[in-house]
Write a protein that holds these residues in place. Structure first.
Motif, PDB file in Angstrom:
ATOM      1  N   ALA A 130       0.813  -1.212   0.000  1.00 16.81           N
ATOM      2  CA  ALA A 130       0.000   0.000   0.000  1.00 16.81           C
ATOM      3  C   ALA A 130       0.850   1.267   0.000  1.00 16.81           C
ATOM      4  N   LYS A 131       2.127   1.158   0.359  1.00 14.47           N
ATOM      5  CA  LYS A 131       3.001   2.341   0.432  1.00 14.47           C
ATOM      6  C   LYS A 131       3.583   2.722  -0.922  1.00 14.47           C
ATOM      7  N   ASN A 132       3.494   1.793  -1.911  1.00 17.38           N
ATOM      8  CA  ASN A 132       4.207   2.014  -3.159  1.00 17.38           C
ATOM      9  C   ASN A 132       3.274   2.025  -4.363  1.00 17.38           C
ATOM     10  N   GLU A 133       3.720   2.743  -5.358  1.00 14.68           N
ATOM     11  CA  GLU A 133       3.036   2.802  -6.645  1.00 14.68           C
ATOM     12  C   GLU A 133       3.890   2.026  -7.656  1.00 14.68           C
ATOM     13  N   ILE A 134       3.225   1.177  -8.480  1.00 13.24           N
ATOM     14  CA  ILE A 134       3.935   0.362  -9.463  1.00 13.24           C
ATOM     15  C   ILE A 134       3.910   1.069 -10.823  1.00 13.24           C
ATOM     16  N   ILE A 135       5.065   1.138 -11.451  1.00  8.61           N
ATOM     17  CA  ILE A 135       5.179   1.723 -12.788  1.00  8.61           C
ATOM     18  C   ILE A 135       5.934   0.730 -13.664  1.00  8.61           C
ATOM     19  N   ILE A 136       5.441   0.541 -14.899  1.00  7.54           N
ATOM     20  CA  ILE A 136       6.113  -0.336 -15.858  1.00  7.54           C
ATOM     21  C   ILE A 136       7.038   0.513 -16.733  1.00  7.54           C
ATOM     22  N   VAL A 137       8.256   0.039 -16.906  1.00  4.71           N
ATOM     23  CA  VAL A 137       9.254   0.735 -17.726  1.00  4.71           C
ATOM     24  C   VAL A 137       9.513  -0.080 -18.985  1.00  4.71           C
ATOM     25  N   LEU A 138       9.605   0.615 -20.135  1.00  2.00           N
ATOM     26  CA  LEU A 138      10.006   0.004 -21.400  1.00  2.00           C
ATOM     27  C   LEU A 138      11.311   0.673 -21.816  1.00  2.00           C
ATOM     28  N   HIS A 139      12.401  -0.057 -21.678  1.00  2.00           N
ATOM     29  CA  HIS A 139      13.748   0.506 -21.868  1.00  2.00           C
ATOM     30  C   HIS A 139      14.336   0.017 -23.190  1.00  2.00           C
ATOM     31  N   SER A 140      14.837   0.978 -23.986  1.00  2.00           N
ATOM     32  CA  SER A 140      15.544   0.627 -25.227  1.00  2.00           C
ATOM     33  C   SER A 140      16.858   1.404 -25.277  1.00  2.00           C
ATOM     34  N   SER A 141      17.631   1.152 -26.297  1.00  2.00           N
ATOM     35  CA  SER A 141      18.935   1.810 -26.405  1.00  2.00           C
ATOM     36  C   SER A 141      18.798   3.284 -26.730  1.00  2.00           C
ATOM     37  N   THR A 142      17.639   3.684 -27.260  1.00  2.00           N
ATOM     38  CA  THR A 142      17.472   5.083 -27.690  1.00  2.00           C
ATOM     39  C   THR A 142      16.531   5.882 -26.808  1.00  2.00           C
ATOM     40  N   SER A 143      15.575   5.206 -26.166  1.00  2.00           N
ATOM     41  CA  SER A 143      14.591   5.942 -25.362  1.00  2.00           C
ATOM     42  C   SER A 143      13.999   5.026 -24.295  1.00  2.00           C
ATOM     43  N   ASP A 144      13.425   5.677 -23.292  1.00  2.00           N
ATOM     44  CA  ASP A 144      12.767   4.946 -22.209  1.00  2.00           C
ATOM     45  C   ASP A 144      11.371   5.513 -22.008  1.00  2.00           C
ATOM     46  N   PHE A 145      10.395   4.588 -21.830  1.00  2.00           N
ATOM     47  CA  PHE A 145       9.007   5.006 -21.611  1.00  2.00           C
ATOM     48  C   PHE A 145       8.493   4.382 -20.318  1.00  2.00           C
ATOM     49  N   GLN A 146       7.486   5.052 -19.760  1.00  2.58           N
ATOM     50  CA  GLN A 146       6.845   4.521 -18.564  1.00  2.58           C
ATOM     51  C   GLN A 146       5.332   4.589 -18.725  1.00  2.58           C
ATOM     52  N   LEU A 147       4.630   3.665 -18.070  1.00  2.00           N
ATOM     53  CA  LEU A 147       3.170   3.717 -18.049  1.00  2.00           C
ATOM     54  C   LEU A 147       2.684   3.137 -16.738  1.00  2.00           C
ATOM     55  N   LYS A 148       1.537   3.623 -16.291  1.00  3.44           N
ATOM     56  CA  LYS A 148       0.965   3.153 -15.035  1.00  3.44           C
ATOM     57  C   LYS A 148      -0.014   2.012 -15.319  1.00  3.44           C
ATOM     58  N   PRO A 149       0.269   0.819 -14.840  1.00  7.81           N
ATOM     59  CA  PRO A 149      -0.648  -0.307 -15.069  1.00  7.81           C
ATOM     60  C   PRO A 149      -1.847  -0.231 -14.129  1.00  7.81           C
ATOM     61  N   ASP A 150      -2.857  -1.037 -14.415  1.00  5.12           N
ATOM     62  CA  ASP A 150      -3.996  -1.165 -13.498  1.00  5.12           C
ATOM     63  C   ASP A 150      -3.560  -1.974 -12.277  1.00  5.12           C
ATOM     64  N   VAL A 151      -4.023  -1.534 -11.117  1.00  2.91           N
ATOM     65  CA  VAL A 151      -3.718  -2.257  -9.881  1.00  2.91           C
ATOM     66  C   VAL A 151      -4.663  -3.449  -9.757  1.00  2.91           C
ATOM     67  N   VAL A 152      -4.101  -4.601  -9.447  1.00  2.00           N
ATOM     68  CA  VAL A 152      -4.884  -5.835  -9.262  1.00  2.00           C
ATOM     69  C   VAL A 152      -4.691  -6.305  -7.830  1.00  2.00           C
ATOM     70  N   SER A 153      -5.778  -6.551  -7.144  1.00  2.00           N
ATOM     71  CA  SER A 153      -5.695  -7.008  -5.758  1.00  2.00           C
ATOM     72  C   SER A 153      -5.143  -8.435  -5.718  1.00  2.00           C
ATOM     73  N   ARG A 154      -4.100  -8.655  -4.925  1.00  2.00           N
ATOM     74  CA  ARG A 154      -3.453  -9.971  -4.832  1.00  2.00           C
ATOM     75  C   ARG A 154      -3.232 -10.359  -3.365  1.00  2.00           C
TER      76      ARG A 154
END
Length: 847
Positions: free
Chosen positions: A762-786
């Motif tokens: 609950a203290k943290n936010e998850i972010i997905i990173v897409l890393h390449s040699s030329t650029s980096d992108f981020q997006l916020k995924p949907d939170v799934v209760s686990r």
């Protein structure tokens, strides 16, 4: 060696001929000699029970290409497939006659011949047993007659493979035989032969295959310990080899047991005197359930009299000649002990750990897990009483016939008992009235054949259901499909791969609900299942027609002009059913805002389960069950499926489905109404993520509500936004796992969980990173209760929000190779860390 004189040989031949005529006569009385005609299939298919699937199993098998394993059938119970052993089609004969299939007529059966052969071989081995005990020919004739008309054999005709009771008599004959080499050789051959007839018979014969070498090791000393072990190893390795080659034993993990089945088909303690309505003298007695038909072991009035007389006479002998009897028992004590252990073991297994008498359960004993596992494989456990049953038949007869009583008195007793037995069991021996000829189904055969021939496969909805509109109507459609060599998704088999069946069933429903209908398939269904086809019909992708009360549906893309005209003509004969079908499909059930009287906070007071759940952008389809936990009788309860967020909720009523298995599982008075089926559109539900749940309103107006913690997407998901990651955060060893990492198609789907050691999710936010040699992108995924993660990894912290999922189109990214990473960003801004995972995917350059 004593050589027989010519008159003795002629006399023996006449005696053998008389026994042959006797066995064929009893067979004719019980079934009719016309059943051995190879082209006579009417008696099998018109019976409307297991005979039909025995015949269909061979019919499909003979038309299959040869493959490995040898006994596999792919077009019956398609696409899960089955095996000729699982249709109880006697693999020994099925494989043999398949070799010559090209020479055989289209309608061909061997089951009548097999049944007659069983009677002949029964007579033969009774003759052998009678000779062993030194009986005269007249006594052997009467002994054979009593065994041939025994009720257990006549009753078991419903399963021709299981009429091979002669195998038990043969095993007993070998066990008491005087020549060890011949007995051991014949028993081994019989054991391997039984493996190609039926697993139950093989298991029973297998008991003798164990005790026979033990007898010749412990008693006769003919075998050494080494040879005894070698004999057993050869026997059971041969069994495994045959079952592997024919496909009855697989190495792919296919489940052979049926959960919680042991004890269901048990032997009732009233079995020896309960004729179940097949007696002229005794009434039918009660059973705990209909499943105990497998324990039909009625002795018959004549045999009961002989058993009582034998008990009295043996008691008299025991008292008068105790020392002589003691000496004779001592001479054969090992044989008697081994046979006694085998009979006792089979009897215990037949009765099972659930001891029943008439309609009462007397006792339910704890049983070892291994015992229960074996019982779940051989679920029809009552059959194992056949060996004790035949010993009970033979023992009083042999005792009487070998007694010092006057010969005329013995004839008088035996003839009187035989007449009484015959009169008493005559209803059982003569109740079958079997027709001779070919078979025409109750359907419009020519019309169905003309429709089916245009498609590659016949799919029933739901598949694998043996009674669609009428009882066991799978036999009629399977028969017609077999004539056209078409695979069909129904069939009755002894063992089923439930996982594969469930997967195929779900795939059909999902396919149709998603608006796809293959051109190659003809679908057949009944009125209650028509809403499943609403998606394809309302999109104009399917045509719906009716015949014989069934509905058949196919793709509009696969319509042939001649087929279209024929269907239109047939529809005119039943225009009412067509209008009814179109009205049912046109009725659009939708999710609506949840009214106040159904609103209740979500809790854990409902037991529920979704057997199947499919969610498309336009509808929700589900099958399952649910009930309020403290409910003993849910008749009058109403069930709804809900879609909820923190600020809005929607609901749809379900179609109730009978689920007596839930009543049985939870040991309640009546939860038969716990089942439900749903097919509801979500056109009035705003797109977004929702908790799917279940609400139940009981007969008193009390509402309970439960919901899944995981959220589902309703409507088309919004494209998740990419943003450029200006600077990669510091590397950190995060705990993570990807349950889904689908990077092969045009759509990339990632789902899993991640957390930082020692911190609540609950203290943290998850972010997905897409890393390449030329650029980096981020997006916020949907939170799934686990919540399962904390339990599985034995964590004391709250990890409910550690799950994530995201989906995006590959072409939204610039060309290059991307590596997936995970960032955990502390919500108070104090700490941010990243882990680059091993998941990579490539985005090609635009052409």
């Amino acid at each position: 060696m004593n050589k027989k004189t010519l008159p003795e040989l002629n006399s023996e031949k006449i005696n053998n001929l008389l026994l042959f005529i006797l066995s064929v006569t009893i067979f004719h009385l019980t079934y009719g000699i016309q059943t051995i005609i190879p082209t006579n299939i009417a008696w099998l298919m018109e019976a409307r029970h297991d005979w039909g699937t025995h015949y269909l199993g061979f019919y499909y098998f003979r038309n299959e290409d040869w493959g490995f394993p040898l006994g596999d059938i792919h077009a019956y119970n398609y696409p899960v497939s089955t095996n000729v052993g699982y249709t109880d089609s006697i693999p020994l004969f099925a494989i043999f006659f398949k070799i010559f299939s090209f020479l055989l007529p289209e309608d061909f059966q061997y089951f009548g011949f097999w049944l007659m052969l069983c009677y002949i071989l029964t007579a033969y081995y009774v003759l052998r047993i009678g000779k062993h005990f030194g009986l005269s020919r007249g006594f052997i004739f009467l002994l054979t007659l009593l065994v041939l008309i025994n009720p257990a054999l006549a009753y078991r005709g419903m399963h021709p493979a299981l009429c091979s009771h002669w195998m038990l008599l043969a095993s007993f004959c070998f066990f008491i035989g005087k020549n060890p080499y011949t007995a051991l050789r014949n028993q081994l051959l019989l054991f391997l032969l039984s493996a190609l007839v039926n697993p139950y018979m093989c298991a029973m014969v297998g008991g003798f295959t164990v005790i026979l070498p033990l007898k010749h090791y412990l008693q006769t000393r003919y075998l050494s310990l080494k040879k005894t072990v070698a004999y057993l190893a050869l026997s059971f390795s041969g069994l495994l080899f045959l079952w592997f080659v024919t496909g009855m034993l697989r190495l792919d993990g296919e489940k052979l047991s049926v959960d919680n089945a042991f004890g269901l088909y048990s032997l009732n303690l009233n079995a020896l005197y309960n004729a179940k309505g097949f007696s002229n003298l005794l009434p039918a007695f009660k059973d705990v359930s209909w499943h105990q038909y497998e324990g039909f072991m009625y002795l018959g009035a004549g045999m009961m009299v002989l058993v009582v007389m034998a008990l009295g006479y043996s008691t008299f002998l025991f008292v008068r000649k105790y020392e002589n009897i003691k000496k004779r028992i001592a001479q054969h004590r090992i044989s008697i002990l081994l046979l006694g252990i085998l009979c006792t073991g089979y009897a215990i297994f037949a009765i099972t750990h659930i001891i029943t008498f008439e309609d009462k359960v007397l006792l339910k004993l704890p049983a070892p897990k291994t015992f229960l596992n074996i019982g779940n494989i051989f679920r029809a456990s009552a059959r194992f009483f056949w060996l004790p049953y035949y010993i009970l038949l033979l023992a009083p007869l042999l005792l009487l016939l070998r007694s010092p009583l006057p010969k005329r008195l013995k004839y008088f007793i035996l003839l009187g008992a035989t007449c009484l037995q015959f009169y008493d069991t005559l209803p059982l021996l003569t109740h079958r009235k079997l027709r001779n000829g070919d078979y025409t189904t109750p359907l419009a055969d020519n019309e169905w054949l003309s429709i089916m021939k245009n498609f590659e496969e016949i799919r029933f909805v739901p598949p694998f259901n043996n009674s669609q509109l009428n009882t066991l109507d799978y036999q009629d459609f399977s028969f017609l499909a077999a004539k056209l060599r078409k695979p069909i998704t129904i069939g009755y088999v002894a063992r089923m791969d439930e996982k594969k069946m469930r997967h195929f069933t779900d795939s059909i429903f999902n396919e149709l609900e998603n608006g796809t209908i293959p051109q190659k398939a003809l679908y057949v269904t009944t009125y209650p299942n028509l809403p499943i086809f609403a998606g394809v019909y309302l999109r104009g992708k399917a045509q719906i027609h009716t015949l014989n009360g069934y509905y058949y549906i196919f793709s509009t893309d696969s319509v042939l002009s001649n087929l279209h005209k024929a269907c239109a003509i047939l529809d005119k004969h039943d225009s009412v059913s067509i209008k009814k079908a179109l009205a049912a499909i046109g009725e659009k059930q939708v999710f609506q805002p949840l009214p106040p009287h159904l609103q209740a906070p979500a809790d854990t007071l409902i037991h529920y389960y979704f057997d199947r759940l499919n969610i498309t952008p336009e509808l929700v389809s589900a099958d399952g069950w649910g009930f309020i936990k403290n409910t003993d009788d849910n008749s009058g309860d109403s069930t709804f499926i809900t879609l909820s967020t923190t600020n809005q909720s929607f609901f749809s009523a379900v179609s109730p489905q009978k689920r007596p298995d839930i009543t049985q599982q939870y040991k309640k008075t009546n939860l038969d109404n716990a089942g439900f089926k749903l097919l509801a559109h979500t056109t009035d539900v705003p797109p977004g993520k929702y908790h799917i749940g279940i609400a139940i309103k009981n007969k008193n107006g009390l509402v309970r509500h439960a919901q899944n913690r995981e959220m589902v997407q309703i409507g088309r998901p919004q494209e998740q936004a990419f943003t450029t990651l200006a600077q990669m955060p510091p590397s950190e060893e995060l705990v993570y796992n990807f349950d889904i990492a689908d990077t092969t198609g045009t759509t990339i789907k990632l789902a899993g969980w991640s957390y930082r050691t020692g911190e609540s999710a609950a203290k943290n936010e998850i972010i997905i990173v897409l890393h390449s040699s030329t650029s980096d992108f981020q997006l916020k995924p949907d939170v799934v209760s686990r919540p399962d993660i904390a339990n599985a990894r034995k964590l004391r912290l709250n990890m409910d929000d550690c799950g994530f999922e995201t989906t995006f189109e590959r072409n939204r990214l610039a060309s290059g190779t991307y590596q997936v990473g995970i960032i955990l960003k502390n919500k108070n801004g104090k700490k941010t860390g990243m882990t680059l995972t091993g998941i990579k995917f490539n985005v090609p350059s635009a052409q």
